[in-house]
Design a protein around this motif. Structure first.
Motif, PDB file in Angstrom:
ATOM      1  N   LYS A   1     -37.983  44.557 -48.186  1.00  0.00           N
ATOM      2  CA  LYS A   1     -36.584  44.869 -47.832  1.00  0.00           C
ATOM      3  C   LYS A   1     -36.548  45.836 -46.653  1.00  0.00           C
ATOM      4  O   LYS A   1     -35.742  45.693 -45.728  1.00  0.00           O
ATOM      5  CB  LYS A   1     -35.876  45.493 -49.037  1.00  0.00           C
ATOM      6  N   MET A   2     -37.431  46.825 -46.681  1.00  0.00           N
ATOM      7  CA  MET A   2     -37.472  47.807 -45.596  1.00  0.00           C
ATOM      8  C   MET A   2     -37.984  47.193 -44.307  1.00  0.00           C
ATOM      9  O   MET A   2     -37.505  47.511 -43.216  1.00  0.00           O
ATOM     10  CB  MET A   2     -38.386  48.980 -45.996  1.00  0.00           C
ATOM     11  N   TYR A   3     -38.966  46.303 -44.425  1.00  0.00           N
ATOM     12  CA  TYR A   3     -39.659  45.789 -43.245  1.00  0.00           C
ATOM     13  C   TYR A   3     -38.890  44.692 -42.522  1.00  0.00           C
ATOM     14  O   TYR A   3     -38.724  44.738 -41.303  1.00  0.00           O
ATOM     15  CB  TYR A   3     -41.038  45.275 -43.679  1.00  0.00           C
ATOM     16  N   SER A   4     -38.426  43.700 -43.286  1.00  0.00           N
ATOM     17  CA  SER A   4     -37.764  42.564 -42.632  1.00  0.00           C
ATOM     18  C   SER A   4     -36.368  42.288 -43.174  1.00  0.00           C
ATOM     19  O   SER A   4     -35.672  41.411 -42.663  1.00  0.00           O
ATOM     20  CB  SER A   4     -38.623  41.295 -42.802  1.00  0.00           C
TER      21      SER A   4
ATOM     22  N   ASP B   1     -37.418  38.635 -36.433  1.00  0.00           N
ATOM     23  CA  ASP B   1     -37.895  38.901 -35.076  1.00  0.00           C
ATOM     24  C   ASP B   1     -38.316  40.353 -34.891  1.00  0.00           C
ATOM     25  O   ASP B   1     -39.330  40.646 -34.261  1.00  0.00           O
ATOM     26  CB  ASP B   1     -36.811  38.549 -34.048  1.00  0.00           C
ATOM     27  N   ALA B   2     -37.530  41.271 -35.457  1.00  0.00           N
ATOM     28  CA  ALA B   2     -37.842  42.691 -35.291  1.00  0.00           C
ATOM     29  C   ALA B   2     -39.168  43.036 -35.954  1.00  0.00           C
ATOM     30  O   ALA B   2     -39.990  43.763 -35.405  1.00  0.00           O
ATOM     31  CB  ALA B   2     -36.718  43.540 -35.874  1.00  0.00           C
ATOM     32  N   ALA B   3     -39.389  42.482 -37.155  1.00  0.00           N
ATOM     33  CA  ALA B   3     -40.630  42.754 -37.877  1.00  0.00           C
ATOM     34  C   ALA B   3     -41.821  42.203 -37.116  1.00  0.00           C
ATOM     35  O   ALA B   3     -42.869  42.844 -37.016  1.00  0.00           O
ATOM     36  CB  ALA B   3     -40.562  42.155 -39.279  1.00  0.00           C
ATOM     37  N   THR B   4     -41.670  41.003 -36.560  1.00  0.00           N
ATOM     38  CA  THR B   4     -42.768  40.369 -35.836  1.00  0.00           C
ATOM     39  C   THR B   4     -43.134  41.157 -34.586  1.00  0.00           C
ATOM     40  O   THR B   4     -44.312  41.325 -34.263  1.00  0.00           O
ATOM     41  CB  THR B   4     -42.402  38.921 -35.447  1.00  0.00           C
TER      42      THR B   4
END
Length: 205
Positions: A89-92, A112-115
């Motif tokens: 939940k925090m990451y993506s 996209d942000a996580a990647t």
């Protein structure tokens, strides 16, 4: 704490602690643009998707799980699934999927942000190499002498790296160690296996 690192910690430690070691199925972790997929052989106690609110944790390899708890790679029974939910939940912003069966599957959704944030920072790698290049421009001869002095007794590449204060192993090898080997100033302790993990360097008298 890095949410990404916490997710990978849970995936890997759970794969090891809950694996069915009698199976020849090869454990996998596949990182794709939109998801991380982990598969592992499993001593199943049911089939289908697991629900965080209703699942009942079962110790599949109690002795291994105990060791993992002792060394800090696992918490209490069932914590891996709860932690993976929390950190995903925090990451993506997504919800992970756990599929129970003879092959246990964990699916971590990515956005996209996580990647973009995943993996080592290229800027850090470039910075390390540039700083190493600048530091030896004016003192390469002195540094070579220091390596030869240090290697009067056999030393590993890591020991040399730490001794001269370098961060970039590849640059040190290309700029100094390889040319010194080729010129006969340094020698391998295991010349028949240049890439051996036990390889060390010694100064030629």
């Amino acid at each position: 704490m890095s949410a990404r690192d916490a997710i990978l910690r849970e995936i890997i430690s759970n794969s090891l602690a809950h694996r069915d070691y009698s199976s020849g199925y090869v454990a996998k972790m596949i990182i794709e643009k939109d998801q991380i997929l982990a598969e592992n052989s499993n001593r199943t106690h049911g089939y289908g998707n697991l629900d965080l609110n209703t699942f009942q944790p079962f110790p599949k390899n109690p002795a291994i799980s105990k060791v993992f708890r002792e060394i800090g790679l696992a918490d209490e029974l069932g914590s891996g699934m709860r932690n993976t939910y929390k950190y995903t939940k925090m990451y993506s912003g997504g919800v992970p999927q756990f599929v129970e069966g003879d092959i246990f599957r964990t699916v971590i959704p990515l956005n996209d942000a996580a990647t973009l944030k995943s993996g080592p920072k290229v800027s850090d790698q470039v910075s390390d190499q540039v700083s190493d290049q600048v530091s030896d421009q004016d003192n390469s001869i002195a540094l070579e002498r220091e390596i030869l002095k240090f290697c009067r007794k056999p030393k590993s590449k890591k020991e040399i790296l730490d001794h001269v204060g370098y961060k970039n192993r590849t640059y040190l090898t290309r700029k100094f160690l390889k040319p010194m080997i080729e010129s006969g100033k340094l020698a391998y302790t295991i010349p028949e296996k240049p890439t051996s993990r036990l390889q060390k360097y010694i100064t030629e008298e």
